[in-house]
Design a protein around this motif. Structure first.
Motif, PDB file in Angstrom:
ATOM      1  N   MET A   1       0.841  -1.209   0.000  1.00  0.00           N
ATOM      2  CA  MET A   1       0.000   0.000   0.000  1.00  0.00           C
ATOM      3  C   MET A   1       0.869   1.250   0.000  1.00  0.00           C
ATOM      4  O   MET A   1       1.856   1.337   0.723  1.00  0.00           O
ATOM      5  CB  MET A   1      -0.919   0.011   1.226  1.00  0.00           C
ATOM      6  CG  MET A   1      -1.852   1.212   1.282  1.00  0.00           C
ATOM      7  SD  MET A   1      -2.957   1.128   2.721  1.00  0.00           S
ATOM      8  CE  MET A   1      -3.853   2.663   2.509  1.00  0.00           C
ATOM      9  N   SER A   2       0.512   2.223  -0.831  1.00  0.00           N
ATOM     10  CA  SER A   2       1.292   3.451  -0.939  1.00  0.00           C
ATOM     11  C   SER A   2       0.798   4.483   0.069  1.00  0.00           C
ATOM     12  O   SER A   2      -0.318   4.966  -0.018  1.00  0.00           O
ATOM     13  CB  SER A   2       1.180   4.025  -2.361  1.00  0.00           C
ATOM     14  OG  SER A   2       1.821   5.276  -2.444  1.00  0.00           O
ATOM     15  N   PHE A   3       1.624   4.810   1.048  1.00  0.00           N
ATOM     16  CA  PHE A   3       1.259   5.783   2.076  1.00  0.00           C
ATOM     17  C   PHE A   3       1.043   7.165   1.469  1.00  0.00           C
ATOM     18  O   PHE A   3       0.175   7.911   1.894  1.00  0.00           O
ATOM     19  CB  PHE A   3       2.337   5.833   3.151  1.00  0.00           C
ATOM     20  CG  PHE A   3       2.048   6.793   4.266  1.00  0.00           C
ATOM     21  CD1 PHE A   3       1.137   6.458   5.257  1.00  0.00           C
ATOM     22  CD2 PHE A   3       2.669   8.030   4.328  1.00  0.00           C
ATOM     23  CE1 PHE A   3       0.854   7.339   6.289  1.00  0.00           C
ATOM     24  CE2 PHE A   3       2.394   8.918   5.355  1.00  0.00           C
ATOM     25  CZ  PHE A   3       1.480   8.569   6.342  1.00  0.00           C
ATOM     26  N   TYR A   4       1.867   7.494   0.457  1.00  0.00           N
ATOM     27  CA  TYR A   4       1.791   8.826  -0.145  1.00  0.00           C
ATOM     28  C   TYR A   4       0.952   8.861  -1.420  1.00  0.00           C
ATOM     29  O   TYR A   4       0.857   9.895  -2.073  1.00  0.00           O
ATOM     30  CB  TYR A   4       3.197   9.349  -0.445  1.00  0.00           C
ATOM     31  CG  TYR A   4       4.008   9.596   0.802  1.00  0.00           C
ATOM     32  CD1 TYR A   4       3.603  10.538   1.739  1.00  0.00           C
ATOM     33  CD2 TYR A   4       5.188   8.897   1.046  1.00  0.00           C
ATOM     34  CE1 TYR A   4       4.347  10.768   2.888  1.00  0.00           C
ATOM     35  CE2 TYR A   4       5.938   9.121   2.189  1.00  0.00           C
ATOM     36  CZ  TYR A   4       5.507  10.058   3.102  1.00  0.00           C
ATOM     37  OH  TYR A   4       6.251  10.279   4.236  1.00  0.00           O
ATOM     38  N   ASN A   5       0.354   7.726  -1.808  1.00  0.00           N
ATOM     39  CA  ASN A   5      -0.564   7.667  -2.938  1.00  0.00           C
ATOM     40  C   ASN A   5       0.065   8.204  -4.223  1.00  0.00           C
ATOM     41  O   ASN A   5      -0.462   9.115  -4.857  1.00  0.00           O
ATOM     42  CB  ASN A   5      -1.858   8.437  -2.621  1.00  0.00           C
ATOM     43  CG  ASN A   5      -2.951   8.157  -3.633  1.00  0.00           C
ATOM     44  OD1 ASN A   5      -2.996   7.079  -4.221  1.00  0.00           O
ATOM     45  ND2 ASN A   5      -3.824   9.125  -3.832  1.00  0.00           N
ATOM     46  N   MET A   6       1.215   7.660  -4.606  1.00  0.00           N
ATOM     47  CA  MET A   6       1.903   8.089  -5.813  1.00  0.00           C
ATOM     48  C   MET A   6       1.843   7.053  -6.920  1.00  0.00           C
ATOM     49  O   MET A   6       2.570   7.143  -7.903  1.00  0.00           O
ATOM     50  CB  MET A   6       3.365   8.405  -5.492  1.00  0.00           C
ATOM     51  CG  MET A   6       3.522   9.601  -4.570  1.00  0.00           C
ATOM     52  SD  MET A   6       5.252   9.940  -4.204  1.00  0.00           S
ATOM     53  CE  MET A   6       5.074  11.405  -3.169  1.00  0.00           C
ATOM     54  N   LEU A   7       0.970   6.079  -6.778  1.00  0.00           N
ATOM     55  CA  LEU A   7       0.880   4.994  -7.735  1.00  0.00           C
ATOM     56  C   LEU A   7       0.611   5.525  -9.144  1.00  0.00           C
ATOM     57  O   LEU A   7      -0.363   6.236  -9.377  1.00  0.00           O
ATOM     58  CB  LEU A   7      -0.239   4.033  -7.329  1.00  0.00           C
ATOM     59  CG  LEU A   7      -0.315   2.722  -8.114  1.00  0.00           C
ATOM     60  CD1 LEU A   7       0.950   1.905  -7.886  1.00  0.00           C
ATOM     61  CD2 LEU A   7      -1.546   1.926  -7.696  1.00  0.00           C
ATOM     62  N   GLY A   8       1.514   5.206 -10.063  1.00  0.00           N
ATOM     63  CA  GLY A   8       1.347   5.598 -11.458  1.00  0.00           C
ATOM     64  C   GLY A   8       1.831   6.987 -11.814  1.00  0.00           C
ATOM     65  O   GLY A   8       1.943   7.323 -12.992  1.00  0.00           O
ATOM     66  N   LYS A   9       2.130   7.805 -10.812  1.00  0.00           N
ATOM     67  CA  LYS A   9       2.610   9.154 -11.110  1.00  0.00           C
ATOM     68  C   LYS A   9       4.035   9.097 -11.644  1.00  0.00           C
ATOM     69  O   LYS A   9       4.792   8.168 -11.354  1.00  0.00           O
ATOM     70  CB  LYS A   9       2.547  10.025  -9.858  1.00  0.00           C
ATOM     71  CG  LYS A   9       1.132  10.348  -9.401  1.00  0.00           C
ATOM     72  CD  LYS A   9       1.132  11.354  -8.253  1.00  0.00           C
ATOM     73  CE  LYS A   9      -0.287  11.726  -7.863  1.00  0.00           C
ATOM     74  NZ  LYS A   9      -0.313  12.744  -6.760  1.00  0.00           N
ATOM     75  N   ILE A  10       4.395  10.120 -12.424  1.00  0.00           N
ATOM     76  CA  ILE A  10       5.754  10.209 -12.951  1.00  0.00           C
ATOM     77  C   ILE A  10       6.519  11.259 -12.148  1.00  0.00           C
ATOM     78  O   ILE A  10       6.075  12.406 -12.034  1.00  0.00           O
ATOM     79  CB  ILE A  10       5.776  10.586 -14.440  1.00  0.00           C
ATOM     80  CG1 ILE A  10       4.998   9.557 -15.261  1.00  0.00           C
ATOM     81  CG2 ILE A  10       7.212  10.688 -14.943  1.00  0.00           C
ATOM     82  CD1 ILE A  10       4.862   9.926 -16.724  1.00  0.00           C
ATOM     83  N   ARG A  30       9.250   3.137  -4.237  1.00  0.00           N
ATOM     84  CA  ARG A  30       8.569   2.334  -3.213  1.00  0.00           C
ATOM     85  C   ARG A  30       7.106   2.721  -3.095  1.00  0.00           C
ATOM     86  O   ARG A  30       6.234   1.879  -2.848  1.00  0.00           O
ATOM     87  CB  ARG A  30       9.267   2.554  -1.871  1.00  0.00           C
ATOM     88  CG  ARG A  30       8.677   1.793  -0.684  1.00  0.00           C
ATOM     89  CD  ARG A  30       9.131   2.415   0.622  1.00  0.00           C
ATOM     90  NE  ARG A  30       8.464   3.681   0.883  1.00  0.00           N
ATOM     91  CZ  ARG A  30       8.887   4.578   1.794  1.00  0.00           C
ATOM     92  NH1 ARG A  30       9.977   4.348   2.489  1.00  0.00           N
ATOM     93  NH2 ARG A  30       8.215   5.701   1.966  1.00  0.00           N
ATOM     94  N   GLU A  31       6.820   4.009  -3.313  1.00  0.00           N
ATOM     95  CA  GLU A  31       5.451   4.523  -3.183  1.00  0.00           C
ATOM     96  C   GLU A  31       4.644   4.378  -4.467  1.00  0.00           C
ATOM     97  O   GLU A  31       3.532   4.873  -4.561  1.00  0.00           O
ATOM     98  CB  GLU A  31       5.492   5.993  -2.751  1.00  0.00           C
ATOM     99  CG  GLU A  31       6.045   6.207  -1.353  1.00  0.00           C
ATOM    100  CD  GLU A  31       5.216   5.520  -0.296  1.00  0.00           C
ATOM    101  OE1 GLU A  31       3.973   5.606  -0.346  1.00  0.00           O
ATOM    102  OE2 GLU A  31       5.799   4.866   0.599  1.00  0.00           O
ATOM    103  N   GLY A  32       5.219   3.721  -5.466  1.00  0.00           N
ATOM    104  CA  GLY A  32       4.463   3.414  -6.675  1.00  0.00           C
ATOM    105  C   GLY A  32       4.683   4.348  -7.847  1.00  0.00           C
ATOM    106  O   GLY A  32       4.074   4.158  -8.912  1.00  0.00           O
ATOM    107  N   PRO A  86       5.813  14.639 -16.462  1.00  0.00           N
ATOM    108  CA  PRO A  86       5.846  14.276 -15.047  1.00  0.00           C
ATOM    109  C   PRO A  86       4.980  15.251 -14.256  1.00  0.00           C
ATOM    110  O   PRO A  86       4.759  16.389 -14.675  1.00  0.00           O
ATOM    111  CB  PRO A  86       7.325  14.428 -14.683  1.00  0.00           C
ATOM    112  CG  PRO A  86       7.814  15.495 -15.612  1.00  0.00           C
ATOM    113  CD  PRO A  86       7.060  15.274 -16.897  1.00  0.00           C
ATOM    114  N   SER A  87       4.483  14.804 -13.128  1.00  0.00           N
ATOM    115  CA  SER A  87       3.717  15.701 -12.259  1.00  0.00           C
ATOM    116  C   SER A  87       4.456  15.998 -10.962  1.00  0.00           C
ATOM    117  O   SER A  87       4.019  16.836 -10.169  1.00  0.00           O
ATOM    118  CB  SER A  87       2.348  15.095 -11.932  1.00  0.00           C
ATOM    119  OG  SER A  87       2.492  13.862 -11.263  1.00  0.00           O
ATOM    120  N   LEU A  88       5.594  15.314 -10.758  1.00  0.00           N
ATOM    121  CA  LEU A  88       6.399  15.519  -9.555  1.00  0.00           C
ATOM    122  C   LEU A  88       7.831  15.826  -9.958  1.00  0.00           C
ATOM    123  O   LEU A  88       8.386  15.184 -10.862  1.00  0.00           O
ATOM    124  CB  LEU A  88       6.378  14.276  -8.665  1.00  0.00           C
ATOM    125  CG  LEU A  88       5.011  13.694  -8.291  1.00  0.00           C
ATOM    126  CD1 LEU A  88       5.186  12.395  -7.520  1.00  0.00           C
ATOM    127  CD2 LEU A  88       4.207  14.703  -7.474  1.00  0.00           C
TER     128      LEU A  88
END
Length: 252
Positions: A1-10, A30-32, A86-88
């Motif tokens: 589970m991703s604590f920071y909810n970054m799954l799929g983000k670039i 690690r956060e996806g 990318p968004s980050l």
């Protein structure tokens, strides 16, 4: 589970070949997140990618952040690879050569300013333009890596401390400019962290600094990376232009 909810983000990380930058890549993967590891040394970026879980979804890019052409080419390269911007963004690339102030040449001064400050500007500007040109609702987050030395100063590191002071000011101005466009900008101010950057500091000086760090030790790159991941994530959604100190209490 991703604590920071970054799954799929670039996520794009400069200075990703070592130190805090590499630790950020590891935490974000690690956060996806899909991670674009950027560094002037392509070999070290490839080494970082090999350390990441699901390495096939990540990308290594050689980039000189102080050169606009190199920055623009890097952005085109990973946009072509992923088909979206990318968004980050983590601006972690930096150099810190030491020399007595009276011996510091203009060329040395400008090299540090170009990498640490101009590089942060160029990366942030290209990131912003690509994200805004992508269409649709914009949700972006940028974290710049400054230094606690921007506040305290340090002899023989005048170009570095000045450049990192500039990163703080740039962070706050960009934060004010970009928040209504959907992009948050914040920064971290690390203290003494066990990275290749502190290697030029002799053992006697390092021990002297340890004595004035309330926690009594140097920090680990991952301790800074966790703070960066928090600032990138929606968990810090009401933080804009913030500068978080990660120092073990040094200079508090």
């Amino acid at each position: 589970m991703s604590f920071y909810n970054m799954l799929g983000k670039i996520a794009l990380v400069t200075g990703g070949g070592s130190g805090i930058g590499r630790a950020c890549c590891e935490v974000l993967a690690r956060e996806g997140a899909r991670v674009v590891v950027a560094d002037i040394n392509l070999q070290t970026t490839q080494e970082t990618v090999s350390l990441l879980p699901g390495s096939q979804q990540h990308m290594a890019v050689g980039v000189d952040v102080s050169d606009k052409g190199s920055v623009e080419a890097a952005f085109k390269s990973f946009h072509k690879n992923y088909g979206e911007p990318p968004s980050l963004l983590v601006n972690s690339a930096g150099i810190a050569p030491m020399s007595p102030f009276t011996d510091t040449s203009e060329e040395e001064w400008m090299k540090v300013i170009d990498v640490n400050l101009k590089g942060t500007f160029l990366m942030t500007q290209s990131f912003t333009k690509m994200l805004l040109d992508g269409g649709g609702e914009v949700q972006g987050s940028i974290v710049n890596v400054s230094s606690i030395l921007a506040k305290s100063g340090l002899p023989s590191l005048e170009p570095y401390t000045a450049s990192k002071g500039g990163v703080i000011s740039l962070t706050k101005s960009c934060a004010a400019s970009l928040i209504r466009k959907g992009i948050r900008v914040n920064c971290v101010l690390p203290g003494m962290i066990t990275t290749p950057m502190i290697q030029p500091l002799n053992e006697v000086y390092q021990k002297k600094v340890m004595k004035i760090i309330p926690q009594g030790r140097a920090g680990h790159p991952h301790e800074v990376a966790e703070a960066i991941a928090f600032l990138l994530s929606d968990r810090s959604s009401y933080m804009v232009g913030s500068c978080i100190e990660v120092t073990g209490g040094y200079m508090m």
